[in-house]
Design a protein around this motif. Structure first.
Motif, PDB file in Angstrom:
ATOM      1  N   UNK A  17      -8.321  11.388   1.198  1.00 31.43           N
ATOM      2  CA  UNK A  17      -8.066  11.792  -0.185  1.00 31.43           C
ATOM      3  C   UNK A  17      -6.571  11.690  -0.440  1.00 31.43           C
ATOM      4  N   UNK A  18      -6.214  11.107  -1.593  1.00 33.05           N
ATOM      5  CA  UNK A  18      -4.812  11.052  -1.997  1.00 33.05           C
ATOM      6  C   UNK A  18      -4.649  11.849  -3.276  1.00 33.05           C
ATOM      7  N   UNK A  19      -3.433  12.262  -3.546  1.00 28.12           N
ATOM      8  CA  UNK A  19      -3.105  13.002  -4.765  1.00 28.12           C
ATOM      9  C   UNK A  19      -2.127  12.171  -5.564  1.00 28.12           C
ATOM     10  N   UNK A  20      -2.412  11.992  -6.851  1.00 27.63           N
ATOM     11  CA  UNK A  20      -1.516  11.224  -7.708  1.00 27.63           C
ATOM     12  C   UNK A  20      -1.246  11.990  -8.999  1.00 27.63           C
ATOM     13  N   UNK A  21      -0.173  11.592  -9.661  1.00 28.14           N
ATOM     14  CA  UNK A  21       0.169  12.144 -10.967  1.00 28.14           C
ATOM     15  C   UNK A  21      -0.079  11.043 -11.994  1.00 28.14           C
ATOM     16  N   UNK A  22      -0.872  11.348 -12.991  1.00 26.93           N
ATOM     17  CA  UNK A  22      -1.168  10.390 -14.058  1.00 26.93           C
ATOM     18  C   UNK A  22      -1.195  11.159 -15.372  1.00 26.93           C
ATOM     19  N   UNK A  23      -0.952  10.460 -16.449  1.00 27.94           N
ATOM     20  CA  UNK A  23      -0.971  11.089 -17.760  1.00 27.94           C
ATOM     21  C   UNK A  23      -2.381  11.467 -18.166  1.00 27.94           C
ATOM     22  N   UNK A  24      -2.489  12.020 -19.343  1.00 26.30           N
ATOM     23  CA  UNK A  24      -3.811  12.363 -19.868  1.00 26.30           C
ATOM     24  C   UNK A  24      -4.644  11.104 -20.060  1.00 26.30           C
ATOM     25  N   UNK A  25      -5.923  11.237 -19.834  1.00 26.35           N
ATOM     26  CA  UNK A  25      -6.834  10.108 -20.016  1.00 26.35           C
ATOM     27  C   UNK A  25      -7.002   9.871 -21.510  1.00 26.35           C
ATOM     28  N   UNK A  26      -6.783   8.625 -21.969  1.00 26.58           N
ATOM     29  CA  UNK A  26      -6.929   8.337 -23.394  1.00 26.58           C
ATOM     30  C   UNK A  26      -8.356   8.605 -23.876  1.00 26.58           C
ATOM     31  N   UNK A  31     -12.590   8.367 -17.194  1.00 25.78           N
ATOM     32  CA  UNK A  31     -11.612   9.111 -16.392  1.00 25.78           C
ATOM     33  C   UNK A  31     -11.478   8.512 -14.995  1.00 25.78           C
ATOM     34  N   UNK A  32     -12.603   8.184 -14.362  1.00 27.05           N
ATOM     35  CA  UNK A  32     -12.573   7.656 -13.000  1.00 27.05           C
ATOM     36  C   UNK A  32     -11.798   6.340 -12.940  1.00 27.05           C
ATOM     37  N   UNK A  33     -12.119   5.440 -13.845  1.00 29.98           N
ATOM     38  CA  UNK A  33     -11.462   4.128 -13.866  1.00 29.98           C
ATOM     39  C   UNK A  33      -9.981   4.256 -14.199  1.00 29.98           C
ATOM     40  N   UNK A  34      -9.635   5.104 -15.160  1.00 32.25           N
ATOM     41  CA  UNK A  34      -8.248   5.294 -15.567  1.00 32.25           C
ATOM     42  C   UNK A  34      -7.402   5.788 -14.402  1.00 32.25           C
ATOM     43  N   UNK A  35      -7.864   6.820 -13.713  1.00 33.28           N
ATOM     44  CA  UNK A  35      -7.089   7.410 -12.611  1.00 33.28           C
ATOM     45  C   UNK A  35      -7.013   6.443 -11.431  1.00 33.28           C
ATOM     46  N   UNK A  41      -1.704   1.022  -9.509  1.00 30.92           N
ATOM     47  CA  UNK A  41      -0.410   0.652 -10.092  1.00 30.92           C
ATOM     48  C   UNK A  41       0.742   1.341  -9.355  1.00 30.92           C
ATOM     49  N   UNK A  42       0.541   2.574  -8.932  1.00 27.61           N
ATOM     50  CA  UNK A  42       1.576   3.319  -8.219  1.00 27.61           C
ATOM     51  C   UNK A  42       1.592   2.984  -6.734  1.00 27.61           C
ATOM     52  N   UNK A  43       0.717   2.086  -6.311  1.00 25.79           N
ATOM     53  CA  UNK A  43       0.605   1.651  -4.919  1.00 25.79           C
ATOM     54  C   UNK A  43       0.417   2.827  -3.975  1.00 25.79           C
ATOM     55  N   UNK A  44      -0.434   3.764  -4.372  1.00 24.59           N
ATOM     56  CA  UNK A  44      -0.726   4.942  -3.558  1.00 24.59           C
ATOM     57  C   UNK A  44      -1.892   4.694  -2.607  1.00 24.59           C
ATOM     58  N   UNK A  45      -2.684   3.660  -2.855  1.00 30.23           N
ATOM     59  CA  UNK A  45      -3.857   3.385  -2.032  1.00 30.23           C
ATOM     60  C   UNK A  45      -3.423   2.572  -0.810  1.00 30.23           C
ATOM     61  N   UNK A  46      -3.636   3.100   0.407  1.00 30.63           N
ATOM     62  CA  UNK A  46      -3.239   2.373   1.622  1.00 30.63           C
ATOM     63  C   UNK A  46      -4.024   1.072   1.785  1.00 30.63           C
ATOM     64  N   UNK A  47      -3.466   0.139   2.530  1.00 34.58           N
ATOM     65  CA  UNK A  47      -4.131  -1.134   2.794  1.00 34.58           C
ATOM     66  C   UNK A  47      -5.478  -0.898   3.464  1.00 34.58           C
ATOM     67  N   UNK A  48      -6.478  -1.640   3.009  1.00 29.14           N
ATOM     68  CA  UNK A  48      -7.811  -1.571   3.597  1.00 29.14           C
ATOM     69  C   UNK A  48      -8.701  -0.509   2.981  1.00 29.14           C
ATOM     70  N   UNK A  49      -8.149   0.359   2.139  1.00 23.35           N
ATOM     71  CA  UNK A  49      -8.938   1.416   1.517  1.00 23.35           C
ATOM     72  C   UNK A  49      -9.289   1.044   0.085  1.00 23.35           C
TER      73      UNK A  49
END
Length: 62
Positions: A17-26, A31-35, A41-49
């Protein structure tokens, strides 16, 4: 907003599980796709995941 995103490595079945900061969902956006897109975009997802389908939760601070 702070969100937790569940990830899985399809080759090893390792989950994390990772934690990210994102703005409000338009309005009208999924919600799932937006986050998950913000995590990419923030490159928070490690390679292979990759994100698990509905594995997105909003973290509420007390």
């Amino acid at each position: 907003m702070i969100y937790e995103v569940d990830l899985v490595n399809p080759k090893t079945s390792e989950e994390m599980t990772i934690t990210i900061v994102a703005g409000r969902v338009p309005y009208g956006a999924c919600r799932f796709e937006f986050v998950q897109n913000r995590a990419r975009e923030q490159e928070e997802i490690p390679d292979g995941f990759m994100p698990i389908g509905c594995g997105v939760r909003e973290v509420r601070l007390c």
